[in-house]
Design a protein around this motif. Structure first.
Motif, PDB file in Angstrom:
ATOM      1  N   ILE A   1       2.799   5.448   5.871  1.00 49.52           N
ATOM      2  CA  ILE A   1       1.581   5.515   5.054  1.00 49.52           C
ATOM      3  C   ILE A   1       0.813   6.790   5.379  1.00 49.52           C
ATOM      4  O   ILE A   1       0.370   7.523   4.481  1.00 49.52           O
ATOM      5  CB  ILE A   1       0.704   4.267   5.288  1.00 49.52           C
TER       6      ILE A   1
ATOM      7  N   ILE B   1      -2.681   0.028  11.174  1.00 49.37           N
ATOM      8  CA  ILE B   1      -2.379  -0.154   9.753  1.00 49.37           C
ATOM      9  C   ILE B   1      -1.174  -1.075   9.593  1.00 49.37           C
ATOM     10  O   ILE B   1      -1.107  -1.888   8.660  1.00 49.37           O
ATOM     11  CB  ILE B   1      -2.123   1.205   9.074  1.00 49.37           C
TER      12      ILE B   1
ATOM     13  N   LEU C   1       0.515   9.884   2.867  1.00 47.61           N
ATOM     14  CA  LEU C   1      -0.860  10.236   2.512  1.00 47.61           C
ATOM     15  C   LEU C   1      -1.123  11.720   2.758  1.00 47.61           C
ATOM     16  O   LEU C   1      -1.664  12.422   1.889  1.00 47.61           O
ATOM     17  CB  LEU C   1      -1.822   9.374   3.320  1.00 47.61           C
TER      18      LEU C   1
ATOM     19  N   GLY D   1     -10.812   0.504   7.572  1.00 48.49           N
ATOM     20  CA  GLY D   1     -10.446  -0.636   6.746  1.00 48.49           C
ATOM     21  C   GLY D   1      -9.403  -1.518   7.405  1.00 48.49           C
ATOM     22  O   GLY D   1      -9.501  -2.752   7.367  1.00 48.49           O
ATOM     23  N   ALA D   2      -8.408  -0.901   8.036  1.00 45.57           N
ATOM     24  CA  ALA D   2      -7.352  -1.671   8.709  1.00 45.57           C
ATOM     25  C   ALA D   2      -7.918  -2.463   9.880  1.00 45.57           C
ATOM     26  O   ALA D   2      -7.554  -3.630  10.096  1.00 45.57           O
ATOM     27  CB  ALA D   2      -6.250  -0.730   9.184  1.00 45.57           C
TER      28      ALA D   2
ATOM     29  N   THR E   1       0.831  -1.207   0.000  1.00 47.85           N
ATOM     30  CA  THR E   1       0.000   0.000   0.000  1.00 47.85           C
ATOM     31  C   THR E   1       0.864   1.254   0.000  1.00 47.85           C
ATOM     32  O   THR E   1       0.588   2.221  -0.727  1.00 47.85           O
ATOM     33  CB  THR E   1      -0.927   0.020   1.231  1.00 47.85           C
TER      34      THR E   1
ATOM     35  N   ILE F   1      -8.189   9.400   5.897  1.00 45.75           N
ATOM     36  CA  ILE F   1      -7.431   8.647   6.894  1.00 45.75           C
ATOM     37  C   ILE F   1      -8.379   7.852   7.795  1.00 45.75           C
ATOM     38  O   ILE F   1      -8.088   6.711   8.195  1.00 45.75           O
ATOM     39  CB  ILE F   1      -6.540   9.598   7.721  1.00 45.75           C
TER      40      ILE F   1
ATOM     41  N   VAL G   1      -9.294   4.767   5.979  1.00 45.07           N
ATOM     42  CA  VAL G   1      -8.152   3.835   5.984  1.00 45.07           C
ATOM     43  C   VAL G   1      -8.070   3.094   7.314  1.00 45.07           C
ATOM     44  O   VAL G   1      -7.856   1.874   7.355  1.00 45.07           O
ATOM     45  CB  VAL G   1      -6.833   4.597   5.704  1.00 45.07           C
TER      46      VAL G   1
END
Length: 337
Positions: free
Chosen positions: A298, A277, A302, A326-327, A27, A320, A323
Motif C-alpha cells: 500500500i 496498516i 501510494l 487512520g489505521a 484498499t 501517508i 493513512v
C-alpha cells in the motif's frame, strides 16, 4: 441461544484481524485501480517492477518490525541500523574482503544492534521506545563517524548484483548491434522479499518461537507463568528485526551501488506504518506477515502513484501520515470492541 450454538456461530465469523487484513487488501486494489486511471503507464510491466523494487526494502523492514510489535514493543532504530550495516559492508569490501562475506557480516552487524536493543530492554528494563531511540542515534552516529559522512563508492559490479539483478531477463540483440530488453525479469530483491516473508510467516505460525512471541504480546505475565522465556523471546524478536534491517540495507545500497551513511532516514516510520496498516496492533499480541506485506505494498503503490501524478514529496508525507493515523484509529476501535 445455547453456548454450543454461540461457539458454532463464532467459528464461522471472521476475526477482527482477518477483517483488518481484508480491508487493507481492498484498499490496495482500490489504489491500483485509481492510479491506473490517473496514469496509463501505471499498469505497465516496467512500473510494476519498479514498485516491487521500492517495496522490497520497506517489506523487509516490516517483517522484523511486525515481530517486535507483536511482542508489544517498537523498534525505531531500523533505519539507522540499515545505514550502519551498509557502512560495515562497504568498509570490509574496501579492506579486501569479497562481496558476499562482507554482505553477510553487514547483516550480522544489524543483528548485533538488534541484540543490544533486546538486552537493554529486557535486562536494563528500559522501555522499547527509549532504548531503540537511543540505538537509532548511536547507529547513525557510528555510520557517519566511520565514513566522515562521505559516501563509499567504487565497490565493484558484484556489489550491485543483489539490488539490480533479475531472474528470467530476456535481452535480444538488434541488427544495429544494440541490445533490446524484451522482458526485464523478476528483480532479485522481490524474490528475496518473498522468501523472507514466507520464512517469517512460517516461524510465527508454525514454530514455538512464534507462539511465544504472540503469548508475550498478549499477556507477558501470563506467558511468564506458563513457562515462556520472556527475555529470550524479546531478544530474539529484536535481533531478527536488526538482522532484517541489515539485509534491507544490503538491498538498498546494492541498488545504489554506493554506500550512503545518510540513507534510511524515516524508514522506521514506513516499516511501522506497513505493519499497522496490515493489521498489527500497537498493543501487542496481534499481527501477521501477510498483512504487513499488504501494508508495505500500500505504501509502495501510494508513493509510486503519487510520484507519477506529480505530487510533491511533502504532500506524500502528509497523505501517508493520515493513512497511518487512520489505521491506528481502526486498531484502537478493534481493541475496544
Amino acid at each position: 441461544m445455547s453456548e454450543v450454538q454461540t461457539r458454532s456461530r463464532m467459528r464461522f465469523l471472521p476475526s477482527g484481524s482477518a477483517l483488518h487484513k481484508l480491508s487493507a487488501l481492498i484498499t490496495l486494489l482500490l489504489l491500483i485501480l485509481a492510479f491506473s486511471f490517473t496514469s496509463p503507464a501505471f499498469l505497465s510491466v516496467n512500473n510494476g517492477l519498479t514498485v516491487l523494487l521500492q517495496t522490497a526494502v520497506i517489506g523487509l523492514l516490516a517483517i522484523g518490525m511486525t515481530m517486535v510489535i507483536i511482542t508489544g514493543g517498537i523498534d525505531l532504530s531500523v533505519g539507522s541500523v540499515l545505514a550502519l550495516s551498509g557502512v560495515v559492508t562497504g568498509l570490509l569490501i574496501k579492506a579486501g574482503l569479497p562481496v558476499v562475506p562482507a554482505m553477510a557480516l553487514g547483516v550480522v552487524a544489524g543483528g548485533v544492534c538488534g541484540f543490544v536493543n533486546g538486552l537493554v530492554i529486557t535486562k536494563m528494563r528500559i522501555t522499547p521506545f527509549v532504548a531503540t531511540l537511543g540505538m537509532m542515534m548511536i547507529a547513525r552516529g557510528v555510520a557517519l563517524q566511520l565514513t566522515g559522512a562521505a559516501p563509499i563508492s567504487r565497490l565493484g559490479e558484484t556489489f550491485g548484483a543483489l539490488g539490480n539483478g533479475s531472474f528470467f531477463r530476456v535481452v535480444e540483440m538488434q541488427a544495429n548491434g544494440f541490445p533490446k530488453v524484451i522482458f526485464p525479469g523478476i528483480p532479485y530483491p522481490a524474490v528475496l522479499l518473498l522468501v523472507m516473508a514466507v520464512l517469517g510467516a512460517y516461524l510465527l505460525q508454525r514454530r514455538q518461537i512464534g507462539r511465544h512471541i504472540f503469548s508475550v504480546g498478549s499477556n507477558e505475565e501470563a506467558a511468564r507463568l506458563s513457562g515462556v522465556d520472556v527475555v529470550r523471546t524479546k531478544i530474539w524478536a529484536y535481533t531478527a528485526s536488526g538482522a532484517l534491517a541489515g539485509l534491507a540495507g544490503m538491498v538498498l545500497m546494492s541498488r545504489l551501488v554506493t554506500i550512503q551513511p545518510n540513507e534510511g532516514v524515516m524508514y522506521e516510520l514506513d516499516a511501522i506504518a506497513a505493519s499497522v496498516i496490515g493489521g498489527a496492533s500497537l498493543m501487542g499480541g496481534v499481527g501477521s506477515i501477510s498483512g504487513s506485506m499488504i501494508g508495505a505494498f500500500i505504501i509502495g503503490v501510494l508513493r509510486n502513484g503519487l510520484n507519477m501524478a506529480g505530487t510533491s514529496a511533502f504532500i506524500q508525507q502528509i497523505i501517508i501520515g493520515v493513512v497511518v493515523i487512520g489505521a491506528v484509529f481502526i486498531d484502537q476501535m478493534r481493541n475496544r470492541n
